[in-house]
Write a protein that holds these residues in place. Structure first.
Motif, PDB file in Angstrom:
ATOM      1  N   SER A 156       0.837  -1.212   0.000  1.00  0.00           N
ATOM      2  CA  SER A 156       0.000   0.000   0.000  1.00  0.00           C
ATOM      3  C   SER A 156       0.869   1.259   0.000  1.00  0.00           C
ATOM      4  O   SER A 156       0.523   2.245  -0.638  1.00  0.00           O
ATOM      5  CB  SER A 156      -0.958   0.002   1.176  1.00  0.00           C
ATOM      6  OG  SER A 156      -0.238  -0.072   2.389  1.00  0.00           O
ATOM      7  N   HIS A 157       1.985   1.221   0.732  1.00  0.00           N
ATOM      8  CA  HIS A 157       2.951   2.320   0.649  1.00  0.00           C
ATOM      9  C   HIS A 157       4.248   1.915   1.330  1.00  0.00           C
ATOM     10  O   HIS A 157       4.273   1.003   2.147  1.00  0.00           O
ATOM     11  CB  HIS A 157       2.386   3.618   1.227  1.00  0.00           C
ATOM     12  CG  HIS A 157       2.084   3.565   2.691  1.00  0.00           C
ATOM     13  ND1 HIS A 157       0.865   3.196   3.201  1.00  0.00           N
ATOM     14  CD2 HIS A 157       2.856   3.841   3.762  1.00  0.00           C
ATOM     15  CE1 HIS A 157       0.894   3.259   4.524  1.00  0.00           C
ATOM     16  NE2 HIS A 157       2.093   3.639   4.895  1.00  0.00           N
ATOM     17  N   ALA A 158       5.320   2.631   0.971  1.00  0.00           N
ATOM     18  CA  ALA A 158       6.659   2.222   1.394  1.00  0.00           C
ATOM     19  C   ALA A 158       7.015   2.762   2.779  1.00  0.00           C
ATOM     20  O   ALA A 158       7.941   3.557   2.927  1.00  0.00           O
ATOM     21  CB  ALA A 158       7.696   2.664   0.359  1.00  0.00           C
ATOM     22  N   HIS A 159       6.272   2.356   3.785  1.00  0.00           N
ATOM     23  CA  HIS A 159       6.695   2.578   5.161  1.00  0.00           C
ATOM     24  C   HIS A 159       7.023   1.226   5.769  1.00  0.00           C
ATOM     25  O   HIS A 159       6.464   0.195   5.371  1.00  0.00           O
ATOM     26  CB  HIS A 159       5.595   3.276   5.978  1.00  0.00           C
ATOM     27  CG  HIS A 159       5.518   4.761   5.721  1.00  0.00           C
ATOM     28  ND1 HIS A 159       4.408   5.514   6.007  1.00  0.00           N
ATOM     29  CD2 HIS A 159       6.438   5.625   5.211  1.00  0.00           C
ATOM     30  CE1 HIS A 159       4.637   6.782   5.687  1.00  0.00           C
ATOM     31  NE2 HIS A 159       5.860   6.870   5.195  1.00  0.00           N
ATOM     32  N   GLY A 160       7.929   1.261   6.760  1.00  0.00           N
ATOM     33  CA  GLY A 160       8.473   0.024   7.326  1.00  0.00           C
ATOM     34  C   GLY A 160       7.430  -0.911   7.921  1.00  0.00           C
ATOM     35  O   GLY A 160       7.679  -2.118   8.047  1.00  0.00           O
ATOM     36  N   ASP A 161       6.241  -0.389   8.271  1.00  0.00           N
ATOM     37  CA  ASP A 161       5.208  -1.254   8.848  1.00  0.00           C
ATOM     38  C   ASP A 161       4.354  -1.956   7.786  1.00  0.00           C
ATOM     39  O   ASP A 161       3.440  -2.697   8.120  1.00  0.00           O
ATOM     40  CB  ASP A 161       4.299  -0.460   9.821  1.00  0.00           C
ATOM     41  CG  ASP A 161       3.845   0.890   9.272  1.00  0.00           C
ATOM     42  OD1 ASP A 161       4.319   1.294   8.191  1.00  0.00           O
ATOM     43  OD2 ASP A 161       3.010   1.540   9.936  1.00  0.00           O
ATOM     44  N   HIS A 162       4.656  -1.712   6.504  1.00  0.00           N
ATOM     45  CA  HIS A 162       3.887  -2.367   5.432  1.00  0.00           C
ATOM     46  C   HIS A 162       4.774  -3.061   4.404  1.00  0.00           C
ATOM     47  O   HIS A 162       4.339  -3.986   3.737  1.00  0.00           O
ATOM     48  CB  HIS A 162       2.988  -1.343   4.722  1.00  0.00           C
ATOM     49  CG  HIS A 162       2.141  -0.571   5.675  1.00  0.00           C
ATOM     50  ND1 HIS A 162       1.142  -1.155   6.416  1.00  0.00           N
ATOM     51  CD2 HIS A 162       2.180   0.723   6.076  1.00  0.00           C
ATOM     52  CE1 HIS A 162       0.588  -0.245   7.210  1.00  0.00           C
ATOM     53  NE2 HIS A 162       1.205   0.901   7.027  1.00  0.00           N
ATOM     54  N   ILE A 163       6.027  -2.596   4.289  1.00  0.00           N
ATOM     55  CA  ILE A 163       6.924  -3.147   3.265  1.00  0.00           C
ATOM     56  C   ILE A 163       7.926  -4.141   3.872  1.00  0.00           C
ATOM     57  O   ILE A 163       8.720  -4.756   3.150  1.00  0.00           O
ATOM     58  CB  ILE A 163       7.678  -1.988   2.538  1.00  0.00           C
ATOM     59  CG1 ILE A 163       8.290  -2.466   1.223  1.00  0.00           C
ATOM     60  CG2 ILE A 163       8.723  -1.336   3.442  1.00  0.00           C
ATOM     61  CD1 ILE A 163       8.982  -1.385   0.427  1.00  0.00           C
ATOM     62  N   GLY A 225      -0.800  11.004  -0.917  1.00  0.00           N
ATOM     63  CA  GLY A 225      -1.135  11.840   0.233  1.00  0.00           C
ATOM     64  C   GLY A 225      -0.302  11.390   1.419  1.00  0.00           C
ATOM     65  O   GLY A 225       0.701  12.014   1.752  1.00  0.00           O
ATOM     66  N   HIS A 226      -0.691  10.242   1.987  1.00  0.00           N
ATOM     67  CA  HIS A 226       0.074   9.699   3.120  1.00  0.00           C
ATOM     68  C   HIS A 226       1.540   9.530   2.716  1.00  0.00           C
ATOM     69  O   HIS A 226       2.450   9.928   3.435  1.00  0.00           O
ATOM     70  CB  HIS A 226      -0.556   8.380   3.552  1.00  0.00           C
ATOM     71  CG  HIS A 226       0.145   7.703   4.676  1.00  0.00           C
ATOM     72  ND1 HIS A 226       0.078   8.145   5.971  1.00  0.00           N
ATOM     73  CD2 HIS A 226       0.954   6.621   4.699  1.00  0.00           C
ATOM     74  CE1 HIS A 226       0.810   7.359   6.745  1.00  0.00           C
ATOM     75  NE2 HIS A 226       1.356   6.427   5.994  1.00  0.00           N
ATOM     76  N   THR A 227       1.763   8.910   1.568  1.00  0.00           N
ATOM     77  CA  THR A 227       3.062   8.976   0.865  1.00  0.00           C
ATOM     78  C   THR A 227       2.729   9.336  -0.586  1.00  0.00           C
ATOM     79  O   THR A 227       1.575   9.192  -0.992  1.00  0.00           O
ATOM     80  CB  THR A 227       3.823   7.620   0.856  1.00  0.00           C
ATOM     81  OG1 THR A 227       3.058   6.690   0.069  1.00  0.00           O
ATOM     82  CG2 THR A 227       4.030   7.066   2.261  1.00  0.00           C
TER      83      THR A 227
HETATM   84 ZN   LIG Z   1       2.522   4.755   6.637  1.00  0.00          ZN
END
Ligand SMILES: [Zn+2]
Length: 352
Positions: A156-163, A225-227
């Motif tokens: 969904s986006h490249a933040h450490g809690d999803h990637i 938006g968020h990223t």
């Molecule tokens: Zn995030």
């Protein structure tokens, strides 16, 4: 209702209009009542949230705002020293079969979803480096799914809690990884920040792109938006054989430059436009189920527990089309209130 609206409603429209015109002519320029506009935006978010989306309201309307991700390229502490990762009790949640063809394989805080198809599995999000092995691989095995048949991983986006698990899944199973172009760029720009969680650039998502595996299709919607590369989705699931449409919201908090009018006002507008976009796509898909990648936004972990006591009652994730739309109204109302504060700042500094 405020007094002004009541007064206008009581008088014939043309008379009220003339009176207002002559008043404004004498007193121009009219000062905007930013406080009233902010209160109205917050109230619209609160009304839309009701009890169902209190977590989303709290996070983006009521709690202190998130800020932009910094620019330093540092290795996250839980990667540099895995012993510093949060303890298992903090994040572990049981996997669950939520729909006939959709399994929850996330944790208490962050979600991952396995969508089963006739030709393998589409995995939505991969949580952290330190818990993807147990929650995703272990969770799938626990509910009888074979992780070797994961074919696509949507980030969904490249933040450490999803990637966090994407590199591991790409290396181990040769999965195809789908992500927004701007977020692929982030991964390549910050090699330390994404250490052990940087899949090799693969499929770059575009708006309306369809990821089809066997009998199942996920449609991707770009919701920056968020990223800058945040993705949201629409797809169908089956509940005891009956189809339901899902809207999946891929980024929520205001993790962008938002503390100054420039570029904050523009960034909030990008975010608001994205929520309008996914809301419209959700409406035309007939979405009655709302999913997110954080349990605080869609109550996934609580709802998974409710499933056990469902009996012949309604599915706890089945909200109806109106509530799905209200989710995106919460996001828009909270973002508009924050954007108005910046517009107020700008007006005040121009008046000085
Ligand atoms: Zn995030």
């Amino acid at each position: 209702m405020n007094c002004r609206a009541a007064g206008v409603a009581a008088a014939p429209a043309t008379v009220a209009g003339l009176a207002a015109d002559s008043m404004f002519a004498q007193q121009a320029p009219v000062k905007r009542d930013f406080e009233a506009e902010i209160r109205a935006a917050l109230q619209s978010a609160k009304n839309a949230a009701g009890f169902e989306f209190f977590g989303t309201l709290a996070r983006i309307c009521l709690l202190p705002q998130s800020g932009r991700a910094g620019t330093p390229d540092n290795v996250p502490p839980y990667v540099a020293n895995p012993a510093s990762a949060p303890p298992r009790d903090y994040w572990y949640a049981e996997p669950a079969r939520v729909f006939d063809n959709l399994y929850f394989v996330g944790g208490k805080i962050h979600s991952a979803w396995a969508l089963t198809t006739s030709e393998g599995i589409i995995l939505i999000d991969t949580i952290y480096t330190y818990n993807s092995e147990e929650l995703i691989i272990g969770g799938m095995q626990k509910v009888g799914l074979d992780p070797k048949i994961i074919k696509y991983v949507l980030i969904s986006h490249a933040h450490g809690d999803h990637i966090g698990g994407a590199e591991m899944l790409q290396n181990r199973y040769g999965v195809r990884v789908v992500m927004g172009g701007a977020d692929w760029d982030l991964v390549e720009k910050y090699p330390n920040r994404y250490k052990t969680m940087s899949p090799k650039r693969d499929i770059v998502a575009t708006d309306g792109m369809k990821i089809t595996l066997g009998d199942t299709t996920v449609t991707i919607w770009l919701t920056p938006g968020h990223t800058p590369g945040t993705l949201s989705y629409t797809f169908s699931v089956l509940d005891r054989g009956k189809p339901f449409n899902v809207a999946y919201s891929g980024g929520t908090a205001f993790n962008f430059a938002n503390s100054t009018p420039d570029p904050g006002i523009k960034n909030f507008q990008t975010y608001i436009d994205s929520q309008r976009h996914i809301a419209a796509r959700a409406a035309s898909a007939g979405a009655t189920v709302l999913l997110s990648n954080h349990s605080e936004f869609d109550n996934a972990v609580n709802k998974n527990r409710m499933l056990a006591g469902r009996g012949n009652g309604p599915h706890p994730y089945e909200l109806g089309a109106d509530l799905v739309q209200r989710y995106f109204q919460v996001m828009q109302g909270c973002a508009r209130a924050a954007q108005l504060r910046l517009e107020q700042q700008l007006a005040e500094s121009a008046a000085r």
